[in-house]
Design a protein around this motif. Structure first.
Motif, PDB file in Angstrom:
ATOM      1  N   GLY A 183       0.809  -1.216   0.000  1.00  0.00           N
ATOM      2  CA  GLY A 183       0.000   0.000   0.000  1.00  0.00           C
ATOM      3  C   GLY A 183       0.844   1.269   0.000  1.00  0.00           C
ATOM      4  N   GLY A 184       1.867   1.288   0.847  1.00  0.00           N
ATOM      5  CA  GLY A 184       2.730   2.464   0.928  1.00  0.00           C
ATOM      6  C   GLY A 184       3.477   2.708  -0.377  1.00  0.00           C
ATOM      7  N   MET A 185       3.971   1.620  -0.984  1.00  0.00           N
ATOM      8  CA  MET A 185       4.692   1.727  -2.259  1.00  0.00           C
ATOM      9  C   MET A 185       3.762   2.238  -3.351  1.00  0.00           C
ATOM     10  SD  MET A 185       7.807   1.016  -2.081  1.00  0.00           S
ATOM     11  CE  MET A 185       8.682   0.638  -0.587  1.00  0.00           C
ATOM     12  N   ARG A 186       2.539   1.722  -3.337  1.00  0.00           N
ATOM     13  CA  ARG A 186       1.565   2.156  -4.346  1.00  0.00           C
ATOM     14  C   ARG A 186       1.305   3.644  -4.228  1.00  0.00           C
ATOM     15  NH1 ARG A 186      -1.305  -2.953  -3.979  1.00  0.00           N
ATOM     16  NH2 ARG A 186      -2.364  -2.267  -2.105  1.00  0.00           N
TER      17      ARG A 186
ATOM     18  N   ALA B 136      -6.051   5.050   3.480  1.00  0.00           N
ATOM     19  CA  ALA B 136      -6.033   3.603   3.268  1.00  0.00           C
ATOM     20  C   ALA B 136      -4.746   2.960   3.780  1.00  0.00           C
ATOM     21  CB  ALA B 136      -6.210   3.306   1.781  1.00  0.00           C
ATOM     22  N   LEU B 137      -3.884   3.739   4.421  1.00  0.00           N
ATOM     23  CA  LEU B 137      -2.572   3.201   4.809  1.00  0.00           C
ATOM     24  C   LEU B 137      -2.479   3.006   6.316  1.00  0.00           C
ATOM     25  CD1 LEU B 137      -0.451   5.595   2.588  1.00  0.00           C
ATOM     26  CD2 LEU B 137      -1.293   3.322   2.014  1.00  0.00           C
ATOM     27  N   ASP B 138      -1.534   2.162   6.734  1.00  0.00           N
ATOM     28  CA  ASP B 138      -1.362   1.977   8.167  1.00  0.00           C
ATOM     29  C   ASP B 138      -0.573   3.154   8.748  1.00  0.00           C
ATOM     30  OD1 ASP B 138       1.575   1.266   8.453  1.00  0.00           O
ATOM     31  OD2 ASP B 138       0.896  -0.178   6.945  1.00  0.00           O
ATOM     32  N   VAL B 139      -0.560   3.245  10.074  1.00  0.00           N
ATOM     33  CA  VAL B 139      -0.122   4.476  10.729  1.00  0.00           C
ATOM     34  C   VAL B 139       1.341   4.849  10.417  1.00  0.00           C
ATOM     35  CG1 VAL B 139       0.103   5.630  12.943  1.00  0.00           C
ATOM     36  CG2 VAL B 139      -1.783   4.081  12.545  1.00  0.00           C
ATOM     37  N   THR B 140       2.238   3.874  10.447  1.00  0.00           N
ATOM     38  CA  THR B 140       3.642   4.212  10.159  1.00  0.00           C
ATOM     39  C   THR B 140       3.795   4.678   8.724  1.00  0.00           C
ATOM     40  OG1 THR B 140       3.896   1.837   9.980  1.00  0.00           O
ATOM     41  CG2 THR B 140       4.979   2.899  11.841  1.00  0.00           C
ATOM     42  N   THR B 141       3.092   4.012   7.816  1.00  0.00           N
ATOM     43  CA  THR B 141       3.169   4.410   6.414  1.00  0.00           C
ATOM     44  C   THR B 141       2.569   5.793   6.219  1.00  0.00           C
ATOM     45  OG1 THR B 141       2.694   2.092   6.025  1.00  0.00           O
ATOM     46  CG2 THR B 141       2.838   3.493   4.100  1.00  0.00           C
TER      47      THR B 141
ATOM     48  N   ALA C 139       2.659   8.298   8.272  1.00  0.00           N
ATOM     49  CA  ALA C 139       3.650   9.294   8.674  1.00  0.00           C
ATOM     50  C   ALA C 139       4.715   9.456   7.601  1.00  0.00           C
ATOM     51  CB  ALA C 139       4.280   8.878  10.007  1.00  0.00           C
ATOM     52  N   GLN C 140       5.129   8.329   6.984  1.00  0.00           N
ATOM     53  CA  GLN C 140       6.152   8.402   5.932  1.00  0.00           C
ATOM     54  C   GLN C 140       5.646   9.165   4.716  1.00  0.00           C
ATOM     55  OE1 GLN C 140       6.996   4.328   5.118  1.00  0.00           O
ATOM     56  NE2 GLN C 140       8.049   3.980   7.077  1.00  0.00           N
ATOM     57  N   ILE C 141       4.413   8.897   4.321  1.00  0.00           N
ATOM     58  CA  ILE C 141       3.855   9.565   3.141  1.00  0.00           C
ATOM     59  C   ILE C 141       3.723  11.065   3.405  1.00  0.00           C
ATOM     60  CG2 ILE C 141       1.798   9.757   1.688  1.00  0.00           C
ATOM     61  CD1 ILE C 141       3.361   7.309   0.977  1.00  0.00           C
ATOM     62  N   LEU C 142       3.258  11.428   4.605  1.00  0.00           N
ATOM     63  CA  LEU C 142       3.127  12.852   4.941  1.00  0.00           C
ATOM     64  C   LEU C 142       4.490  13.533   4.906  1.00  0.00           C
ATOM     65  CD1 LEU C 142       0.576  13.148   7.843  1.00  0.00           C
ATOM     66  CD2 LEU C 142       0.336  13.716   5.425  1.00  0.00           C
ATOM     67  N   GLU C 143       5.485  12.859   5.457  1.00  0.00           N
ATOM     68  CA  GLU C 143       6.839  13.403   5.471  1.00  0.00           C
ATOM     69  C   GLU C 143       7.323  13.631   4.040  1.00  0.00           C
ATOM     70  OE1 GLU C 143       9.336  15.284   7.349  1.00  0.00           O
ATOM     71  OE2 GLU C 143       7.740  14.262   8.485  1.00  0.00           O
ATOM     72  N   LEU C 144       7.051  12.636   3.197  1.00  0.00           N
ATOM     73  CA  LEU C 144       7.461  12.727   1.791  1.00  0.00           C
ATOM     74  C   LEU C 144       6.790  13.926   1.119  1.00  0.00           C
ATOM     75  CD1 LEU C 144       8.829  11.404  -0.707  1.00  0.00           C
ATOM     76  CD2 LEU C 144       6.716  10.146  -1.057  1.00  0.00           C
ATOM     77  N   LEU C 145       5.484  14.101   1.350  1.00  0.00           N
ATOM     78  CA  LEU C 145       4.760  15.210   0.728  1.00  0.00           C
ATOM     79  C   LEU C 145       5.343  16.543   1.184  1.00  0.00           C
ATOM     80  CD1 LEU C 145       1.044  13.997   0.823  1.00  0.00           C
ATOM     81  CD2 LEU C 145       2.469  14.384  -1.185  1.00  0.00           C
ATOM     82  N   LYS C 146       5.663  16.632   2.489  1.00  0.00           N
ATOM     83  CA  LYS C 146       6.219  17.886   2.999  1.00  0.00           C
ATOM     84  C   LYS C 146       7.584  18.187   2.377  1.00  0.00           C
ATOM     85  CE  LYS C 146       5.837  18.605   7.615  1.00  0.00           C
ATOM     86  NZ  LYS C 146       5.592  18.156   9.022  1.00  0.00           N
ATOM     87  N   GLU C 147       8.399  17.157   2.270  1.00  0.00           N
ATOM     88  CA  GLU C 147       9.724  17.317   1.661  1.00  0.00           C
ATOM     89  C   GLU C 147       9.610  17.805   0.223  1.00  0.00           C
ATOM     90  OE1 GLU C 147      11.692  13.516   3.798  1.00  0.00           O
ATOM     91  OE2 GLU C 147      12.133  13.762   1.657  1.00  0.00           O
ATOM     92  N   LEU C 148       8.714  17.141  -0.538  1.00  0.00           N
ATOM     93  CA  LEU C 148       8.563  17.476  -1.949  1.00  0.00           C
ATOM     94  C   LEU C 148       8.069  18.904  -2.102  1.00  0.00           C
ATOM     95  CD1 LEU C 148       6.945  14.136  -3.071  1.00  0.00           C
ATOM     96  CD2 LEU C 148       9.188  14.983  -3.758  1.00  0.00           C
TER      97      LEU C 148
ATOM     98  N   MET D 158      -3.265  14.924  11.325  1.00  0.00           N
ATOM     99  CA  MET D 158      -2.550  15.109  10.077  1.00  0.00           C
ATOM    100  C   MET D 158      -2.557  16.576   9.663  1.00  0.00           C
ATOM    101  SD  MET D 158      -3.404  13.040   6.676  1.00  0.00           S
ATOM    102  CE  MET D 158      -2.999  13.678   5.074  1.00  0.00           C
ATOM    103  N   VAL D 159      -3.674  17.245   9.915  1.00  0.00           N
ATOM    104  CA  VAL D 159      -3.777  18.671   9.585  1.00  0.00           C
ATOM    105  C   VAL D 159      -2.746  19.460  10.383  1.00  0.00           C
ATOM    106  CG1 VAL D 159      -5.271  20.701   9.704  1.00  0.00           C
ATOM    107  CG2 VAL D 159      -6.214  18.492   9.029  1.00  0.00           C
ATOM    108  N   ALA D 160      -2.695  19.190  11.690  1.00  0.00           N
ATOM    109  CA  ALA D 160      -1.770  19.915  12.555  1.00  0.00           C
ATOM    110  C   ALA D 160      -0.327  19.685  12.120  1.00  0.00           C
ATOM    111  CB  ALA D 160      -1.966  19.469  14.001  1.00  0.00           C
ATOM    112  N   GLU D 161      -0.041  18.475  11.659  1.00  0.00           N
ATOM    113  CA  GLU D 161       1.305  18.110  11.234  1.00  0.00           C
ATOM    114  C   GLU D 161       1.721  18.800   9.950  1.00  0.00           C
ATOM    115  OE1 GLU D 161       3.622  14.863  11.673  1.00  0.00           O
ATOM    116  OE2 GLU D 161       3.442  16.134  13.451  1.00  0.00           O
ATOM    117  N   THR D 162       0.794  18.870   8.989  1.00  0.00           N
ATOM    118  CA  THR D 162       1.176  19.142   7.615  1.00  0.00           C
ATOM    119  C   THR D 162       0.781  20.526   7.111  1.00  0.00           C
ATOM    120  OG1 THR D 162       0.542  16.838   7.341  1.00  0.00           O
ATOM    121  CG2 THR D 162       1.259  17.996   5.377  1.00  0.00           C
TER     122      THR D 162
END
Lengths: 342, 331
Positions: A157-160, A184-189, A191-200, A217-221
């Motif tokens: 799911g995370g890779m997709r 649709a992703l599990d909690v660790t994934t 966080a990784q996806i959000l981090e990726l979006l912020k980096e990009l 997620m709103v507060a984070e991102t």
């Protein structure tokens, strides 16, 4: 800040046999370059319809019935089909909630990314394929040269979702619409996806419209958030102000329902009584009045307009808007800023 | 699509071919036993046609043909010869069964494949058009057309086609596979066969065309609602591209399933159509062999048909795995 996207009084309706459903009504917000606006609300509040309306992806029986969507000064609602196609995937890209169903199951992810590139760039298939591999690598997918040939069902799911983001970013869009990208992703994934979006976003300065019902997620991102209820924006403002000094009773209720750490074990969790109204036959007045504990005679007669907050501000420089006749006093609701990851 | 893809296909084919052996053996046994239930044998028919035959002569014929032995002995003999690829001798036609079948097989395959081709192409086209103009007049017109072609009996449709296109209009020949009076070669021969094949193939295709059109319409409409179609739109793909590369590509999967299931019924449908159009194929041979109680020939045709259907189904499964990567051949 110059506005990248400015949505003004957008109205999208669905014509069903039982009547007209006003899924999005008089929705206005704007996003600057490099900024993330979160669109928050419960299911059926019109978040996704708003997102789809921006790219004019509403199909029958739905119709955009009014308002304007200015993107870099151009009204997207006035463009012809060929012109809007040039915007889609090129200047504005979108990622979706469920990456498994959002990918075509019978084509490899490489083929689908190549399609996205070649729809807007005049490059050879081979060059586009190389670009796809580079994109997958940038998204943190291991051994991208092999993964590019995989079919969607063979990835996790995370890779997709990473591959989906790679496809969305393939033409370096100015605005990314992320429609519940981590639901649709599990909690660790997540966080990784959000981090990726912020980096990009930090890397290429694109604006982002983040649609979610996850306040953590709103507060984070996000930089700013607009809260939607029954097809309307009821409150909009910067994250720090919205989370500490919410003015709309609905926003306050939402925040109270997630701030449960201070509660003693065994106490009943806070909730907003009642349920969201049907959009089929809109009630007169404020849609939230039924569930509001500060209900007022005026609330049943008129729909409160989304107006700039006139309360003396303790947050200089941040524009805050609220649609309520009797907004709560900012100091009346002490709420800590939610800072934990989702 | 890895480098080990090709051996996977070969392994799949090998396994499926082995699995087909017991299936075909089972069919052979069933065919044999069921046909024993039918009254009369080839000797009755031969004697009847000869006008007068003494019971002694008939008994002698039965001994000669091996028909006087117990059924289980006959069955064992039959199976033994089948496994040595010897399909026996047609006492009626005075020729080896295999020769007769191989003589007629190309005509039936030509008719079947042409009909399947017509049904697929026309069914796809009609289904896609219906789905593009859903609930509009084009869709309704196609729905009426499909209903009519689905409901009409094939033999009646064949007869009416002969009346109209051969009789009234004189555009196409009414029967046979070639013009008997002419001696064509090369391209003119091919053209002659094509002209003769149009009516029977189109007649045989109508029923399947209707099924495929309905199936494609439904599958396309389902595809259009899928998330990946929205993704393709969000990428900026044109509607034509979305229809052909995304929706239709996914709609092919149920169509292929249906095609695999219907190969056998197309083959049996060919019997009727071949009779109506005096097409010199297996179907008519089977029909004649039933009338003549020519058991050896009939068993041979049935066995051959089951082999053809089984082989085509294996091919369909292999193509299915190729069209849908979610299906893995080894499972």
């Amino acid at each position: 800040m110059s506005e990248l996207l400015s949505v003004h009084k957008l109205a999208t309706c669905f014509h069903s046999r039982r009547g007209i459903i006003r899924a999005v009504d008089e929705v206005s917000f704007s996003i600057a370059a490099g900024e993330t606006l979160a669109l928050v609300g419960e299911s059926g509040s019109g978040k996704s319809v708003t997102a789809a309306s921006i790219l004019r992806l509403i199909s029958a029986p739905g119709r955009i019935e009014g308002g304007e969507i200015l993107f870099q000064g151009q009204d997207l609602l006035k463009l012809g089909t060929a012109a809007i196609r040039q915007i889609r995937g090129n200047r504005i890209a979108m990622i979706f909630q469920e990456p498994l169903s959002a990918f075509n199951p019978v084509q490899s992810i490489g083929t689908q990314i190549v399609e996205a590139i070649r729809l807007h760039r005049k490059v050879s298939r081979k060059q586009a394929f190389e670009q796809a591999v580079t994109l997958l690598e940038r998204m943190g997918i291991p051994s991208p040269a092999q993964r590019v040939h995989e079919f969607p069902h063979r990835l996790s799911g995370g890779m997709r979702q990473r591959a989906m983001i790679a496809m969305a970013l393939s033409c370096e869009p100015d605005l990314l619409i992320a429609d519940e990208p981590t639901t649709a992703l599990d909690v660790t994934t997540q966080a990784q996806i959000l981090e990726l979006l912020k980096e990009l976003q930090a890397a290429n300065g694109m604006g982002m419209l983040l649609i979610t019902h996850d306040l953590g997620m709103v507060a984070e991102t996000a930089h700013r958030a607009a809260v939607m209820y029954a097809g309307r924006v009821v409150e909009e403002g910067s994250i720090d102000r919205l989370f500490t000094a919410a003015r709309h009773p609905y926003t306050a209720g939402l925040l109270a329902s997630v701030n449960i750490e201070a509660l003693a074990p065994g106490t009943k969790l806070p909730e907003i009584p009642g349920s969201a109204p049907s959009l089929l036959n809109p009630v007169q007045g404020c849609a939230f009045a039924e569930r509001c504990n500060a209900r007022h005679a005026l609330c049943d007669k008129q729909t409160p307009p989304l107006a700039t907050d006139t309360e003396p501000e303790s947050f200089p420089g941040s524009r805050h808007r609220v649609a309520c006749f009797l907004p709560a006093r900012p100091d009346a609701i002490p709420l800590p800023v939610e800072s934990e990851a989702a | 699509m890895s480098s080990s893809h090709f051996p996977t296909v070969l392994k799949f084919l090998r396994r499926r071919l082995w699995l087909a052996v017991p299936v075909i053996a089972g069919i052979a046994i069933l065919n044999f036993l069921i046909l024993q239930l039918a009254p009369g044998d080839v000797v009755d028919v031969l004697a009847g046609e000869a006008g007068a035959a003494t019971p002694e002569y008939m008994a002698q014929l039965r001994t000669e043909f091996g028909l006087d032995r117990p059924i289980y002995v006959q069955l064992v003999f039959y199976l033994k010869s089948v496994f040595t690829l010897d399909l026996g001798f047609s006492f009626r036609q005075n020729m080896p069964v295999l020769t007769l079948i191989l003589d007629r097989l190309p005509a039936t395959l030509l008719l079947m494949l042409t009909a399947m081709g017509i049904a697929l192409v026309a069914g796809l086209a009609l289904g896609v058009i219906s789905s593009l103009y859903v609930h509009r007049w084009a869709d309704r017109l196609i729905a009426v057309f499909v209903l009519i072609t689905y409901a009409l009996p094939t033999f009646w449709l064949g007869l009416m086609a002969i009346v109209l296109f051969s009789g009234r209009l004189g555009w196409l020949p009414s029967g046979n596979m070639t013009d008997i009076s002419a001696d064509y070669t090369g391209l003119t021969y091919a053209w002659d066969v094509t002209r003769h094949a149009i009516l029977p193939a189109a007649t045989l295709a109508t029923f399947y065309l209707a099924v495929y059109a309905k199936l494609v319409r439904t599958a396309m409409l389902e595809s259009y609602g899928a998330d990946f179609i929205r993704t393709a739109r969000a990428k900026g793909a044109t509607e034509t591209r979305i229809t052909l590369f995304h929706a239709l590509r996914n709609a092919l999967l149920p169509l292929l399933t249906m095609l695999g299931l219907q190969v056998s019924s197309i083959l049996s449908g060919a019997v009727l159509v071949e009779s109506v159009f005096s097409w010199p194929g297996l179907g008519r041979l089977a029909f004649e062999s039933i009338l003549a109680r020519d058991l050896n020939l009939l068993l041979g045709i049935l066995l051959f048909s089951s082999v053809v259907v089984t082989l085509i189904n294996i091919c369909v499964d292999a193509v299915y795995a190729f069209l849908d990567p979610r299906i893995e051949l080894q499972h």
